[in-house]
Every structure is written in structure tokens, then in C-alpha cells.
Scaffold this motif. Structure first.
Motif, short mmCIF file in Angstrom:
data_model
loop_
_atom_site.label_atom_id
_atom_site.label_comp_id
_atom_site.label_asym_id
_atom_site.label_seq_id
_atom_site.Cartn_x
_atom_site.Cartn_y
_atom_site.Cartn_z
N ILE A 60 -15.61 20.17 42.45
CA ILE A 60 -15.02 21.11 43.40
C ILE A 60 -15.52 22.52 43.13
CG2 ILE A 60 -12.96 19.67 43.67
CD1 ILE A 60 -11.41 21.61 42.04
N ALA A 61 -15.40 23.36 44.14
CA ALA A 61 -15.93 24.72 44.03
C ALA A 61 -14.89 25.62 43.37
CB ALA A 61 -16.27 25.25 45.41
N ALA A 62 -15.40 26.57 42.57
CA ALA A 62 -14.54 27.57 41.96
C ALA A 62 -14.76 28.89 42.70
CB ALA A 62 -14.89 27.73 40.47
N ILE A 63 -13.69 29.36 43.32
CA ILE A 63 -13.78 30.54 44.18
C ILE A 63 -13.14 31.73 43.46
CG2 ILE A 63 -13.13 31.49 46.43
CD1 ILE A 63 -14.82 29.12 46.88
N ASP A 64 -13.87 32.81 43.41
CA ASP A 64 -13.38 34.01 42.73
C ASP A 64 -12.49 34.79 43.69
OD1 ASP A 64 -13.00 36.45 41.53
OD2 ASP A 64 -14.98 36.44 40.58
N VAL A 65 -11.21 34.86 43.35
CA VAL A 65 -10.27 35.52 44.26
C VAL A 65 -10.59 37.01 44.37
CG1 VAL A 65 -7.84 36.11 44.62
CG2 VAL A 65 -8.46 33.83 43.84
N ARG A 66 -11.02 37.61 43.26
CA ARG A 66 -11.36 39.04 43.32
C ARG A 66 -12.46 39.29 44.35
NH1 ARG A 66 -10.73 42.61 38.76
NH2 ARG A 66 -9.12 41.83 37.38
N THR B 52 -4.36 30.88 51.71
CA THR B 52 -5.65 30.49 51.10
C THR B 52 -6.70 30.19 52.16
OG1 THR B 52 -4.72 28.28 50.91
CG2 THR B 52 -4.75 29.64 48.93
N GLU B 53 -6.30 29.52 53.23
CA GLU B 53 -7.28 29.19 54.27
C GLU B 53 -7.89 30.45 54.86
OE1 GLU B 53 -8.12 26.15 54.84
OE2 GLU B 53 -6.52 25.04 53.86
N ARG B 54 -6.99 31.39 55.13
CA ARG B 54 -7.47 32.63 55.74
C ARG B 54 -8.42 33.36 54.79
NH1 ARG B 54 -3.12 36.67 58.06
NH2 ARG B 54 -1.59 35.01 58.27
N MET B 55 -8.07 33.30 53.51
CA MET B 55 -8.90 34.00 52.53
C MET B 55 -10.30 33.37 52.47
SD MET B 55 -8.03 34.90 48.61
CE MET B 55 -8.01 33.26 47.96
N LEU C 197 -7.26 42.61 52.14
CA LEU C 197 -5.90 42.18 51.83
C LEU C 197 -5.12 41.95 53.11
CD1 LEU C 197 -4.72 44.32 48.79
CD2 LEU C 197 -5.15 41.87 48.90
N ARG C 198 -5.35 42.82 54.06
CA ARG C 198 -4.62 42.71 55.31
C ARG C 198 -4.94 41.39 56.02
NH1 ARG C 198 -4.66 47.50 59.72
NH2 ARG C 198 -4.20 46.24 61.56
N GLU C 199 -6.21 40.94 55.89
CA GLU C 199 -6.61 39.68 56.52
C GLU C 199 -5.98 38.48 55.83
OE1 GLU C 199 -10.90 38.96 57.45
OE2 GLU C 199 -11.10 41.03 56.75
N CYS C 200 -5.83 38.58 54.51
CA CYS C 200 -5.52 37.39 53.72
C CYS C 200 -4.05 37.25 53.33
CB CYS C 200 -6.36 37.37 52.45
SG CYS C 200 -8.11 37.53 52.78
N VAL C 201 -3.33 38.37 53.34
CA VAL C 201 -1.92 38.31 52.91
C VAL C 201 -1.07 38.03 54.13
CG1 VAL C 201 -0.03 39.66 51.96
CG2 VAL C 201 -2.31 39.82 50.96
N CYS C 202 -0.18 37.03 53.99
CA CYS C 202 0.63 36.72 55.16
C CYS C 202 2.06 37.25 55.02
CB CYS C 202 0.62 35.22 55.43
SG CYS C 202 1.09 34.21 54.04
N ASP C 203 2.52 37.50 53.80
CA ASP C 203 3.88 38.03 53.60
C ASP C 203 3.89 38.91 52.37
OD1 ASP C 203 5.58 37.09 55.64
OD2 ASP C 203 5.51 35.08 54.75
N ALA C 204 4.90 39.76 52.29
CA ALA C 204 5.08 40.54 51.06
C ALA C 204 6.56 40.51 50.71
CB ALA C 204 4.59 41.96 51.25
N TYR C 205 6.85 40.12 49.45
CA TYR C 205 8.25 40.04 49.00
C TYR C 205 8.51 41.15 48.00
CZ TYR C 205 8.99 35.50 51.16
OH TYR C 205 9.13 34.47 52.06
N LYS C 206 9.73 41.65 48.08
CA LYS C 206 10.13 42.72 47.17
C LYS C 206 10.84 42.08 45.98
CE LYS C 206 13.28 45.26 48.68
NZ LYS C 206 13.90 46.02 49.75
#
Lengths: 788, 155
Positions: B54-60, B135-138, B115-124
């Protein structure tokens, strides 16, 4: 009830096998009509089908089989002589039986089709009435089959005897079993008929003897999926074994070494075993061809003798399945378009009966299949015209192709043999589909044809797909696998030697391997082509020792320089991750014995990159355009030289060993011959303007430059296996040029002048150059001791 | 109305991210990565996950964040995606957090760039924010950016 279903299933499976055998035997019987053994076998088969149908209550089936049995018994007893119509009748019987069996498999009944016509035909045949000139006028319900079968006697076999049962014929030939395949296993076998049935024929003889609902003595039916699963597991086991071996080698206590060796042996045997189980003789594809050829020949009014050599040659089951359709297509083509009608053949002085030969033989890890006919052959001119008309090739290019390349044009998509060679419309797939099907399993296809004498199609296919031996190399700090089939040889290079034998001509690298110039690249550099790698990284490779892996793809040999060669290992090829599919370097990935992932290099892609020069060197736009259309073998790198003011000449790079600069003071003389001490020997040198006997000003021309004490370019080239030097004014460039394109006629010493880089350039040939020069100035071989 | 959802949290470049816990197949601390020269930059290489490549994807790199110092070890967060399992390389793995919807902080529209493309929610969270990654979007965003940068996908 369940018991009954089971018996019916067994009956279906068996009967279908028997019917396939019947097809075969009947066609054989035609050429050997008095064989009691064949007749006996056919009779027994029909008899046993009849017997079982009676027991199971399929009366219609039984009725037809009975009529056939009666006819066969008369034949066996010698009361009747076999006649083509008889064979046709019997084959129709087989088709009818198969059709009913399919119905039974699908719906559990014999179907509504009326077979009385066939039954009557068989009865008439067995009464011998058909032999006379006048066919018996059948009673009222004039069934179509009767007329077609008996009418055939008069019409001289032109009528199509099988045409009356087209649905079944179609189902049998073209994988018509698709719809039924979801049914039970037995019915799928029944329905697929000639598709899957053949695979069991080798055992069908014993099967016949054994009773219905049993596992016969030596063989057992196994679901193919189980086999595939096992194959996958064995693949994993092989990998694990490799890993265990590596671990055990580092912990060298006797017990674990011994155990691992044992594991090694067992795994290898298991692997061989499972591979063998999946192997099937090619007979399982071929065995339906006698019937196919016979029917086609009758339809086309031709006489064809089919010879099959090497039927026992074995191939992996997956491959057998993959080649079935392409082979069928090729056999059809041969009968349909290749072999002529008897009349035409006689006119051409050939025997009326055409011969179609199928040959299969194993060659190392490949199996070659050849399909040859002695028919009309392929009209190269027509193929060429067709290709031009369809804009598949430009007329200029087409004019350059030799006969063999022209014929192979029919493999191009959009050009089918059917359309180009005869007017009979194409049946199903074209040759391009045949080609792509063969290539998909790693095979090759090549056509040889001589007009009027016949066509031979050569197919080479790998023995098995799943596990391949590969050479592991280190480059770029990682392991890479190269399929062993592409590897020709390995050459280890020391640092110094390395440098001396490498020619770097404007970024094009050549290595002198046994006096051949082998184009090569550093694998490091190739891999990092697209990455921002510092220049020194690449430079480092230039000096370092390494191993040259000589590879072959198609007809081209080239080298890849790697840091180190590790070992060979059997690997399982896996598809590449989707995101990496765009990288044009890798054919797949695999897991090595140590558990690491390694990439498999794509050798054909590498070949394309190494063997065609970089864009920087190809400056002529026209050349480049040609290049991209067909990167055929006609383009060759040429070394462009300046010769006198304003005149350019070119030498094929393949004839050049190396370029070297010498100080002018190094030229020494022995009589009239100029020479240079070079590489521990003496290199005779010639001035190119002397050799091109084109100057009366020979004496005056070049002398002035001799005054300055600078360096001069010497091209070291090969002549009669020895090195000679050519002194030239200036080396300008290297270009890829289409050498087979001739712009105008040339004079004696050279191939015609061509336009290269917008300048008229004469393309020279080393040998011609010396021959036209004064023969007295030939180098005396004894003096020369050049080369490593 | 107070539905709770579970997230597997992880750290990348001092940010706290989360993915739906159902998407996570497993977390592996150390695995050899086989580098793939000439691959897209976000693909760090291939790994052998129990005989599966499997592929290793660098999140950074997917998120356009700066590369880590060279000696930093990655943690493999193996997620199920539409194309089978993929290993996402993250700095450090966090806990599994169970969060209620009322902890939702703001809409990711407020974020910038990738970040705007890949983040779907933000929790406090009590002390910080959890950005939920799709992940798919990213993956799509990363490969789109890489294809656009070098036509032909050679890079």
C-alpha cells in the motif's frame, strides 16, 4: 428427488464430454472411414447416451440417439460405407444432442424443437438410400434438415450442413454459454460445450468406462476457484519461505538451518506441483479445431487438411483461456481467407487439398505456437495500400517498409485482414484485437507470408503468469527488480576501466562492449530524472564502479548501470498503486524475501528512453516529427562532421568506437602512412579529405592548419575488426536521422546526401570510404594492435 | 440532538487533526518505507502491510505544510479509502475522542489554503481545536495539485 438431480447432472457433464469426443472422432473417421476402432468408439458413445436417456425418461433425446445408433451399427457392420453426407448427418446428430442437453441443463426438459426431420434423415442414411443419384422424396413433413442434408449430395458439398441448427452452433463457438454460466457448475459445463468441456477430454476416455455417479479411478474434478486460491496461498508461502531462509542464514544454528532447508525444498516442490496442476495441454484449445476447420471448409467449398503437432505442450490454465479466442480467430482466418478453393489451387499448381498446420513447442520459459497454411498468402501491396487509404501510415513511410514489416501492418488497429485481403466481411475480432489479447498476457505475435505460398503466424507466450524470476539490483539506495527474461548479461566494471570504455557524446552514453557501442544510462539518473537532484549526485555515478546490466526489449539491446547486483529471486508481480500509474518507470511492485517492497522496472519503457536520443540532440524538426510517428529501427544516430569549409558529412555512430582529441604533434609517420600511438598500439590515421577522393587540391587543402600546434579531432572507428583513425576538421553534433530515407541518388563513396539540421550532409560509410580511397593506403594489419 | 461521534486524533505540524474512527483500520508505529523515485511528492513510498502493498501518503505534503526534520519518524495511520487501504504518515498519534455535535466550533470555510479543501469539521476541545479531515478529499486535492503542477504526472 435430490438423488435424481444428481444423476441428471452427472449425465449432463459426461454426455457433453462425450459429445466433444464424438465431434473429434467423427472428423477423424472421415479421413479414416474403415477404422473399426473409431466406429466402435463412436457407436459405444451414442449407445451409452441412448441408454441413459431411456433410463432418465428423455424420450425425444432417446429417439434421435436411437436413429443415430442404428446408422452407426450398420456402418460398423460394414453394411454401409461412410459417405460425406453420413458424416454430416452424424455431426448434426451431435449438435442436436448437445442442444437438447443444454435445454435440459437450463430448463430440465428437452425443449420443444422438432427433431423428426433429423431422425428421418438418419433413418434414410442408414437405409443407404442417399447414396443413389436420386434422393428419396421425403414424406409430407418435409423438414428442412432433410433437404439440406440429402440435397448436399448433389450440390457437391456446397450446402451448409450445419446451417440448420445455427443457435447451437453459435452457442458452441462464441462463448454463448455466458447466460448459462451462473447456473450450476454442471450446467455451465454443459452449456459452454466446446468452451469449458474440452479441458476434461484427456480423462474422458476413462470416464466413459466408469459408471455415472462416481469419482473415477485416477481423477477428480476440482473447482477452478479452489485451484486459484491455492495458487495464491502458495505464492504467499514462497515469499514467507524466502524470508525464513534469510533469517535462518543469519542465525546459523544447525537445527534452524536444516529446518529451513527442508522448508525450502518442500515449498519449491509444492510450487511446482500446483503449477503443474494448473497446466493443461494445448490440446484443450486445439481439440475443437478439427470440427471447426471441417465445417468452415465445407461452407467455403474448400478442402483443408489439419495437422496438429505438439498437442501435448502444456500451458497455464489462465493462459490457455486467454489464447483460445485469438487462436480460433487465426484458424478461421486461415481457412476463410488463406487457403484457396480447390480449383484455384489446381490452377496454381498446388494440390487441391490445402494444409493448415498448428505447431506448438516449448522454448525455455516460453511456448511458441505457429499457425501456417499453404494458401494464398498476404498481398503486401494491398495491405500497404489499405494502410495508406486508412491513413494509418503515410505513403512515404509505407514506401520504406520491407515486405515483412508491411505484412505486419495488418496488426494495426483499424486494418483487419478480412477487409483487406478478401471481401468476406470480418468475423468478430480483427487482427489488432488478436494482437492486444496476446500482448496482454506478455506474448508476441509475428506474421510471415509469401504471396502465393502461404502464411505463418508465430505466437510466443509465457508459460505462466503468476510468479516470475527477477534480478534484484541496487540503485539510488534501493532495491529494484528486473524481470529475468529481459536480462542478457551482466558486466562488472571497475572504476578505471569504466571510464575508459564509456563514451559520452553530448549526454548520450555509450559503452564499448566487445567493440559494439551499447547505449546505456545510469539507473540512478533515470530514476531521479524528474526529481530535483543535485548535479554532483549524478556526477558521482559517472566515476563509481558498478555493474552494467545488458537488457533486451524487442530487438533492441541497451545497458543500465546499477550500483550493485544482488541476487535473483522469484517474485510475485503486483499491480502498482493507482497514484503511481503515471510514473513511466515501473511495471509493478513486489514484496521481497526480507519483507521489503521493491519496484519492478518497466524494461520496454526504459528501452524507449535509452534507445531514442534526448530532444536536445534532435534539432531537425522534420526528423523529430518522423521520430514520434514511428520510432522504428530506421532512425540511427549520426555523427555530423565539418569537412572543409561549408561542407558537412556524417558517419553512423554505430561504426564509431570513440572520439578522441590528439595534439597534432602526436602524428608520426611510417612511409606514407600517418599514425598515432594509441591504447598501447599503433592507430593508423587517415585524413577524411584524402579518403573522399574529391579534391585535386588534396595536397594543398589541409596543410595550413597543421601549422598550429592545437589539438585535432580523431574519430576512431572499426574497419575489418580493427581500429583506424579518421582525422576530421571538426565534430559538430550527433543527430537521430532516418537513414533509409533517401533524398536523391548519391555518388559512389557514400550513401546519398541528406538534409540534416537544415544542411545538405553526405552520409558516409566507413567501409566504402576506404574502398574508394587508394587501395595502397589500406592499413597494414600487422601494424595495428588497437583495442583493449 | 446531542449525537456523539468518535474520532481518532493525531498531530501534524502542531495541529490536532481527527478522522472518523470507523475509517481507521489500524495504527502502526514503525514500518520500512520503500521510496519510489519520480513518484508524486505526496507519495512517500510503498509499505508492506502483511503482504499487501500500500502507498504511504505524507499528510504534511498533502496539506501543503512544511516538511518535518529529516530524522523524525512517522506513525502510519492506516485508513480504508475508496481505493483500498492507504497509510497516512502523521507526526504522532493521539487518543480516540468522543465528541458531541455541540462542540462544533466553526465552519471550515474560515480556514485557508489546502486545509480549507480537506477539513470538513472543526471541534472545540477544552484546550485546543480538532480539525476533522476528509481523507478522500485530501487525496483528491493532493493528486490534483500534483498533476496540475507537472502535466503528465511525471513528478
Amino acid at each position: 428427488m435430490g438423488e435424481m438431480d444428481f444423476i441428471i447432472k452427472e449425465f449432463l457433464v459426461e454426455s457433453n464430454e462425450n459429445l466433444d469426443q464424438l465431434d473429434h472422432d467423427l472428423v477423424e473417421l472421415e479421413s479414416n472411414p474403415t477404422s473399426q476402432e473409431l466406429l466402435g468408439r463412436i457407436f459405444r458413445t451414442v449407445h451409452s447416451i441412448k441408454g441413459t436417456t431411456g433410463f432418465l425418461g428423455f424420450t425425444k433425446l432417446g429417439g434421435v440417439a436411437h436413429a443415430g445408433e442404428h446408422l452407426l451399427s450398420r456402418l460398423r457392420d460394414g453394411a454401409l460405407v461412410l459417405h460425406p453426407a453420413t458424416t454430416t448427418g452424424l455431426l448434426s446428430l451431435v449438435d442436436a444432442l448437445r442442444e437438447m442437453l443444454t435445454q435440459i441443463a437450463e430448463k430440465g426438459t428437452e425443449g420443444n424443437r422438432d427433431y423428426t426431420g433429423l431422425t428421418n434423415t438418419l433413418i434414410h442414411l442408414s437405409e443407404g438410400t442417399h447414396v443413389g443419384k436420386d434422393p428419396p422424396v421425403p414424406s409430407k413433413p418435409v423438414s428442412r434438415s432433410l433437404t439440406s442434408a440429402t440435397g448436399q449430395t448433389e450440390a457437391g458439398e456446397t450446402a451448409s450442413p450445419v446451417a440448420k441448427i445455427p443457435p447451437n452452433e453459435l452457442a458452441g463457438e462464441s462463448g454463448g454459454g455466458i447466460t448459462q454460466k451462473q447456473n450450476t457448475r454442471a450446467s455451465s459445463r454443459a452449456a459452454a460445450g466446446s468452451n469449458s468441456g474440452p479441458q476434461e477430454t484427456p480423462v474422458s476416455r476413462e470416464r466413459q468406462a466408469a459408471s455415472a455417479a462416481s469419482l473415477t479411478g485416477g481423477s477428480l474434478r476440482v473447482d477452478v476457484h479452489h485451484l486459484d486460491d491455492l495458487m495464491g496461498l502458495v505464492g504467499e508461502l514462497v515469499l514467507t519461505r524466502n524470508r525464513v531462509l534469510q533469517i535462518c542464514q543469519s542465525h546459523s544454528d544447525a537445527a534452524s538451518l536444516a529446518t529451513s532447508q527442508r522448508l525450502n525444498v518442500i515449498t519449491s516442490e509444492l510450487q511446482q506441483g500446483i503449477t503443474k496442476v494448473r497446466m493443461q495441454p494445448i490440446h484443450s484449445v486445439w481439440h475443437k479445431f478439427p470440427r471447426l476447420v471441417r465445417d468452415l471448409a465445407v461452407q467455403c467449398g474448400k478442402q483443408v487438411r489439419l495437422q496438429m503437432v505438439g498437442q501435448e505442450t502444456e500451458l497455464d490454465k489462465g493462459i490457455i483461456e486467454a489464447i483460445q479466442d485469438p487462436l480460433t480467430h487465426l484458424v478461421r482466418n486461415a481457412v476463410d481467407h488463406g487457403i484457396e478453393t480447390p480449383e484455384v489451387r489446381l490452377v496454381r499448381g498446388k494440390p487441391a487439398e490445402g494444409c493448415l498446420e498448428l505447431r506448438a513447442f516449448r522454448e525455455l520459459d516460453r511456448v511458441n505456437i505457429e499457425i501456417s497454411d499453404d494458401g494464398a498468402g498476404i498481398d503486401a501491396d494491398r495491405v500497404r495500400q489499405e494502410a495508406i487509404d486508412r491513413k494509418l501510415i503515410t505513403p512515404d513511410r509505407a514506401a520504406l517498409l520491407n515486405a515483412r514489416d508491411t505484412i505486419n501492418l495488418i496488426l494495426l488497429p483499424g486494418l483487419s485482414t478480412a477487409k483487406s485481403v478478401t471481401d468476406i466481411s470480418g468475423r468478430g475480432v480483427g487482427m489488432d484485437v488478436v494482437k492486444s489479447n496476446i500482448e496482454r498476457i506478455g506474448g508476441t505475435i509475428e506474421i510471415e507470408s509469401q504471396e502465393g505460398a502461404g502464411t505463418t503466424i508465430k505466437i510466443g507466450i509465457p508459460l505462466t503468469l503468476a510468479i516470475i524470476p527477477a534480478l534484484l539490483v541496487t540503485a539510488c539506495g534501493g532495491h529494484y527488480a528486473i524481470p529475468q527474461v529481459s536480462v542478457i548479461e551482466l558486466v562488472r566494471l571497475g572504476v578505471l576501466e569504466n571510464k575508459a570504455r564509456i563514451e559520452n557524446v553530448q549526454g548520450l552514453l555509450f559503452y564499448r562492449l566487445r567493440e559494439e557501442l551499447l547505449p546505456f544510462r545510469y539507473l540512478d539518473a533515470e530514476l531521479q530524472m524528474h526529481e530535483r537532484v543535485s548535479e554532483e549526485g549524478r556526477q558521482k555515478g559517472d566515476d563509481g564502479a558498478g555493474v552494467m546490466v545488458v537488457l533486451q526489449s524487442h530487438d533492441r539491446q541497451f545497458g543500465v548501470m546499477v550500483d550493485q547486483v544482488d541476487e535473483t529471486e522469484e517474485i510475485i508481480v503486483r499491480a502498482l498503486e493507482k497514484r503511481l500509474k503515471g510514473v513511466p518507470l515501473y511495471a509493478g511492485a513486489t514484496i521481497l524475501g526480507d519483507g521489503k517492497v521493491a519496484l519492478i522496472l518497466d524494461v520496454p519503457a526504459l528501452a524507449r528512453r535509452v534507445c531514442t536520443t534526448g530532444d536536445t540532440v534532435v534539432r531537425d524538426p522534420a526528423t523529430r516529427k518522423n521520430d514520434s510517428q514511428t520510432r522504428a529501427a530506421e532512425t540511427r544516430p549520426l555523427l555530423i562532421l565539418e569537412h572543409r569549409r561549408n561542407e558537412r558529412v556524417a558517419l553512423p555512430v554505430s561504426q564509431v568506437i570513440r572520439l578522441q582529441q590528439f595534439p597534432r604533434s602526436h602524428i608520426e609517420r611510417a612511409g606514407r602512412q600517418e599514425m598515432i600511438q594509441y591504447d598501447g598500439g599503433i592507430l593508423p590515421v587517415f585524413r577524411i579529405c584524402d579518403l573522399l577522393a574529391d579534391g585535386q587540391d588534396r595536397q594543398s587543402d589541409t596543410r595550413p592548419s597543421e601549422a598550429d600546434d592545437g589539438k585535432m579531432d580523431v574519430i576512431v572507428c572499426r574497419r575489418n575488426g580493427r581500429a583506424v583513425g579518421l582525422m576530421v576538421e571538426r565534430v559538430l553534433d550527433i543527430v537521430e536521422h532516418d537513414v533509409s530515407r533517401r533524398d536523391s541518388a548519391g555518388d559512389h563513396a557514400m550513401v546519398a546526401p541528406a538534409v540534416i539540421n537544415g544542411r545538405v550532409t553526405r552520409i558516409l560509410n566507413v567501409e566504402d570510404l576506404f574502398c574508394t580511397a587508394d587501395p595502397g593506403s589500406r592499413p597494414r594489419p600487422a601494424l595495428v594492435n588497437a583495442g583493449a | 440532538m446531542n449525537e456523539r461521534q468518535q474520532f481518532c486524533s493525531f498531530h501534524v505540524d502542531n495541529l490536532l487533526f481527527g478522522v472518523d474512527v470507523h475509517k481507521v483500520q489500524e495504527v502502526i508505529r514503525h514500518l520500512d518505507i520503500t521510496r519510489v523515485p519520480s513518484a508524486p511528492p505526496s507519495v512517500r513510498g510503498l509499505i508492506n502491510l502483511r503482504s499487501q502493498i500500500i502507498a504511504a501518503i505524507d499528510v504534511r505534503r498533502c496539506l501543503d505544510l512544511p516538511d518535518r526534520l529529516p530524522h523524525g519518524l512517522f506513525v502510519h495511520l492506516i485508513c480504508r479509502t475508496e481505493d483500498g487501504p492507504v497509510s497516512f504518515l502523521v507526526d504522532e498519534i493521539g487518543e480516540v475522542l468522543e465528541l458531541a455535535e455541540d462542540a462544533l466550533a466553526f465552519s471550515p470555510e474560515a480556514l485557508n489554503g489546502r486545509l480549507r479543501e480537506c477539513v470538513c469539521d472543526a471541534y472545540k476541545l477544552p484546550d485546543r481545536l480538532l480539525l476533522v479531515l476528509d481523507t478522500e478529499r485530501m487525496l483528491r486535492a493532493a493528486s490534483a495539485a500534483e498533476c496540475g503542477a507537472t502535466p503528465g504526472g511525471a513528478r
